[in-house]
Design a protein around this motif. Structure first.
Motif, short mmCIF file in Angstrom:
data_model
loop_
_atom_site.label_atom_id
_atom_site.label_comp_id
_atom_site.label_asym_id
_atom_site.label_seq_id
_atom_site.Cartn_x
_atom_site.Cartn_y
_atom_site.Cartn_z
N ASP A 64 0.85 -1.20 0.00
CA ASP A 64 0.00 0.00 0.00
C ASP A 64 0.88 1.24 0.00
O ASP A 64 1.95 1.25 0.63
N LEU A 65 0.44 2.26 -0.70
CA LEU A 65 1.08 3.57 -0.65
C LEU A 65 0.26 4.48 0.26
O LEU A 65 -0.97 4.47 0.22
N TYR A 66 0.97 5.26 1.08
CA TYR A 66 0.32 6.23 1.98
C TYR A 66 0.86 7.62 1.69
O TYR A 66 2.07 7.82 1.57
N VAL A 67 -0.06 8.58 1.53
CA VAL A 67 0.33 9.98 1.42
C VAL A 67 0.51 10.53 2.82
O VAL A 67 -0.41 10.47 3.65
N GLU A 68 1.70 11.04 3.09
CA GLU A 68 2.02 11.53 4.43
C GLU A 68 2.12 13.06 4.44
O GLU A 68 2.52 13.67 3.44
N ASP A 116 12.18 8.56 -5.59
CA ASP A 116 11.47 8.29 -6.84
C ASP A 116 10.67 9.52 -7.24
O ASP A 116 9.63 9.82 -6.65
N PRO A 117 11.11 10.25 -8.27
CA PRO A 117 10.40 11.47 -8.67
C PRO A 117 8.95 11.22 -9.07
O PRO A 117 8.09 12.09 -8.88
N ALA A 118 8.65 10.03 -9.62
CA ALA A 118 7.27 9.75 -10.02
C ALA A 118 6.34 9.76 -8.81
O ALA A 118 5.18 10.15 -8.91
N LEU A 119 6.86 9.31 -7.67
CA LEU A 119 6.03 9.28 -6.47
C LEU A 119 5.87 10.66 -5.84
O LEU A 119 4.96 10.87 -5.04
N VAL A 120 6.74 11.59 -6.19
CA VAL A 120 6.51 12.98 -5.77
C VAL A 120 5.23 13.49 -6.41
O VAL A 120 4.42 14.18 -5.78
N GLU A 121 5.02 13.11 -7.67
CA GLU A 121 3.78 13.49 -8.36
C GLU A 121 2.58 12.79 -7.75
O GLU A 121 1.49 13.36 -7.64
N VAL A 122 2.75 11.51 -7.35
CA VAL A 122 1.67 10.80 -6.67
C VAL A 122 1.28 11.54 -5.38
O VAL A 122 0.11 11.70 -5.06
N ALA A 123 2.28 11.99 -4.66
CA ALA A 123 2.01 12.71 -3.42
C ALA A 123 1.17 13.95 -3.68
O ALA A 123 0.30 14.32 -2.88
N THR A 137 4.53 19.45 3.97
CA THR A 137 4.65 18.98 2.59
C THR A 137 4.09 17.56 2.52
O THR A 137 3.95 16.88 3.54
N TYR A 138 3.79 17.14 1.31
CA TYR A 138 3.27 15.79 1.11
C TYR A 138 4.38 14.87 0.62
O TYR A 138 5.23 15.25 -0.18
N ALA A 139 4.35 13.63 1.11
CA ALA A 139 5.30 12.61 0.69
C ALA A 139 4.56 11.27 0.62
O ALA A 139 3.41 11.16 1.05
N SER A 212 -3.61 6.06 0.27
CA SER A 212 -4.49 6.49 1.37
C SER A 212 -3.85 7.60 2.18
O SER A 212 -2.62 7.78 2.17
N ALA A 213 -4.69 8.32 2.88
CA ALA A 213 -4.21 9.38 3.77
C ALA A 213 -3.51 8.76 4.97
O ALA A 213 -4.13 8.09 5.79
N GLY A 214 -2.20 8.95 5.05
CA GLY A 214 -1.43 8.34 6.12
C GLY A 214 -1.63 8.99 7.47
O GLY A 214 -1.23 8.42 8.50
N TRP A 215 -2.26 10.16 7.49
CA TRP A 215 -2.45 10.84 8.77
C TRP A 215 -3.69 10.34 9.52
O TRP A 215 -3.98 10.82 10.59
N ARG A 216 -4.40 9.37 8.93
CA ARG A 216 -5.57 8.79 9.61
C ARG A 216 -5.27 7.32 9.92
O ARG A 216 -5.10 6.50 9.01
#
Length: 579
Positions: A64-68, A116-123, A137-139, A212-216
């Motif tokens: 899973d990927l989490y936006v932090e 990974d620059p592509a995941l900066v865009e995902v963030a 900032t988002y990561a 998903s939102a990693g802050w939850r």
């Protein structure tokens, strides 16, 4: 029988090994042979004196990927700022300076957007509610079951020691990552299947499909995993056969979520059909078995599942007689098989690639252009039934294109392309000349030197979603990208093996994609590739007598006497004591 598919390169990913104790017992329990990965102890796929097994990818959703939300050295979690974990890792570079990197992690895992620059865009673009503070900032961080240390290597060694279904299943209990389908057969006539791997159980706030939102914390994993005894498994099914080819292995009533991203099952259906036909008794026969030769032939089946779907539409298109209809006429008698010398397969696959480009490139970004694999076969199969579906239209023109417009253009463009690439006469076209297996070095990035370490180019049969799955990426070209890394058929019978020959493990056959050496200038670096391309295999000697009879060279490593003052770095002289 087994032939798992992996990316193609030289040297190939799997090598053949045998681990035989002189007298197998408690002190030295191994008498096993098969395929392994460089650096991995034990035999990953193969057989011992009692059982045989092979693997395919289960495809379970274990990441899973989490936006932090990051603020300095902290990350937000349920309204609080929590310190990031930090560690440094040093990468030693031969002939150069060490490289030191800093890895930042949250409770979900490492922050992968740092590298990974592509995941900066995902963030930045992930569909999560955004309430970041002015300093935040988002990561993106990664949760993956493979990041938790587990004794998977122990499972590989235990497989080599297993003697029956019970010990086989117990060995796989610690096979944590990657998640695999494992098929089984033994000398007693049993067959079985066991899924393996650590598959996370998620909380209700996160189904794993999108970042998903990693802050939850409601989006976190529960910390529990699908229990091993709850993973799919079967022993001696009523059907009398087991097929795994990345298709769905559970039904809708299965209580746990493994994934909803299964292979569409084209290969599994074809294998099942071939086995079913082979096992159907002839009139007057009460039973039927399948020989090693028949199984080996099934592995080479190159029939495309798209052929019987798309070809009738292509034959219905009116083309001018002569030049443009020459290719179309090849399809009228085509059997949907894709040997390397097939002109019809060449034309069909070039039409397919052009059809995908004409239909989807105008509306999808380049990174999402169709690769032509099993997923796109399913998409176009549905799309063909609606001749005015909006996808057929080219949005870059003022004309409203339909399905038939696209088919006409794809057929004509394919004719022009093959004329330019190969020949004016349609009967001289060749699928293999387009569909090349280019075994490039996986370590040499410099193409000026890389050819020295490559395994050469070979005209290949097969294609995407065929049993002989030599996949290619329609967004790029026709070269093989994924293929069977090896093929094996194992004889577990003591008596005649169905084709009149004697049975026994020494009757088994195998071949690998390249060879058993990773040294580019060694005789065995790529000496099996021609056999692999042509569908031939090698004898698989297992018993001591068979191995010694087949041996051409031997290397004996003798431990030095601890009290021997001899220089351990002195060269070993052939024929000398200890040599």
């Amino acid at each position: 029988a087994g032939d798992p598919h992996l990316g193609v390169a030289a040297p190939g990913p799997l090598l053949q090994v045998g681990l035989h104790c002189r007298t197998p017992g408690s002190a030295c329990p191994y008498d096993v042979s098969g395929f392994s990965l460089a650096g991995v102890p034990g035999v990953l796929i193969g057989h011992n004196a009692d059982i045989a097994w092979s693997l395919t990818k289960l495809g379970a959703d274990v990441t899973d990927l989490y936006v932090e939300r990051i603020d300095g050295d902290t990350w937000r979690r349920d309204g609080e700022q929590v310190p990031l974990r930090r560690r440094t890792e040093t990468i030693e570079v031969e002939g150069g300076d060490d490289v030191t990197i800093t890895v930042r992690s949250t409770d979900h895992g490492p922050i992968v957007s740092d590298v990974d620059p592509a995941l900066v865009e995902v963030a930045a673009l992930a569909p999560v509610s955004r309430r970041a503070g002015p300093e935040e900032t988002y990561a993106v961080s990664l949760s993956w079951t493979g990041l938790t240390p587990t004794p998977t290597a122990d499972a590989v060694l235990a497989l080599g020691r297993a003697t029956d279904w019970g010990s086989f299943r117990e060995a796989l209990r610690s096979f944590a990552a990657p998640a695999e389908n494992v098929v089984y057969a033994d000398r007693e006539g049993h067959i079985g299947y066991q899924a393996t791997g650590r598959v996370p159980i998620r909380k209700s706030g996160n189904d794993g499909r999108l970042p998903s939102a990693g802050w939850r914390s409601a989006n976190d994993w529960t910390g529990e995993f699908v229990p091993y005894d709850g993973l799919p498994n079967v022993l001696d099914p009523d059907a009398g056969l087991i097929v795994t080819a990345n298709q769905a292995v559970v039904g809708e009533d299965y209580p746990f979520f493994l994934t909803d991203d299964w292979d569409h099952g084209y290969r599994a259906q074809r294998i099942s059909a071939l086995l079913g036909a082979a096992l159907t008794p002839s009139p007057g026969d009460s039973d039927r078995t399948v020989s090693l030769g028949e199984l080996a032939a099934m592995q080479l089946d190159d029939r495309t599942p798209l052929g019987p779907v798309l070809t009738p539409y292509l034959l219905d298109v009116d083309l001018p007689g002569g030049y443009y209809s020459d290719g179309q006429e090849l399809l009228a008698s085509w059997d949907f098989e894709q040997p390397a010398d097939s002109a019809a397969a060449a034309y069909f696959n070039v039409v397919w690639r052009n059809l995908l480009a004409l239909t989807f490139h105008d509306e999808l970004p380049r990174t999402l252009w169709p690769d032509g694999g099993q997923r796109w076969i399913a998409v176009v199969t549905d799309l063909l039934e609606d001749p005015v579906d909006p996808w057929w239209d080219d949005v870059t023109t003022e004309t409203l294109e339909t399905r038939d417009d696209v088919l006409v253009t794809a057929l004509r463009d394919a004719r022009d392309e093959l004329t330019s690439r190969q020949a004016v006469r349609a009967t001289e076209w060749s699928w293999g000349a387009l569909h090349e297996l280019d075994l490039r070095s996986s370590t040499m990035g410099d193409r000026a030197l890389g050819w020295l370490f490559d395994g050469g180019e070979h005209d290949a049969p097969g294609g995407a979603a065929a049993v002989n799955a030599t996949s290619w990426d329609a967004a790029v070209g026709y070269d093989v990208t994924v293929a069977p890394a090896m093929r094996m058929v194992v004889s577990l019978a003591d008596g005649p093996d169905g084709d009149g020959s004697g049975g026994g493990l020494d009757r088994s056959r195998w071949v690998t994609l390249t060879g058993v050496s990773g040294h580019a200038f060694a005789d065995h670096f790529a000496d099996q590739t021609d056999r692999w391309v042509e569908g031939r295999t090698l004898p698989w000697a297992f018993s001591e007598a068979a191995v010694r009879a087949a041996a051409e060279e031997s290397l004996v490593l003798t431990p030095a006497d601890p009290g021997d003052p001899a220089d351990p770095g002195a060269p070993v002289v052939p024929g000398a004591p200890g040599g």
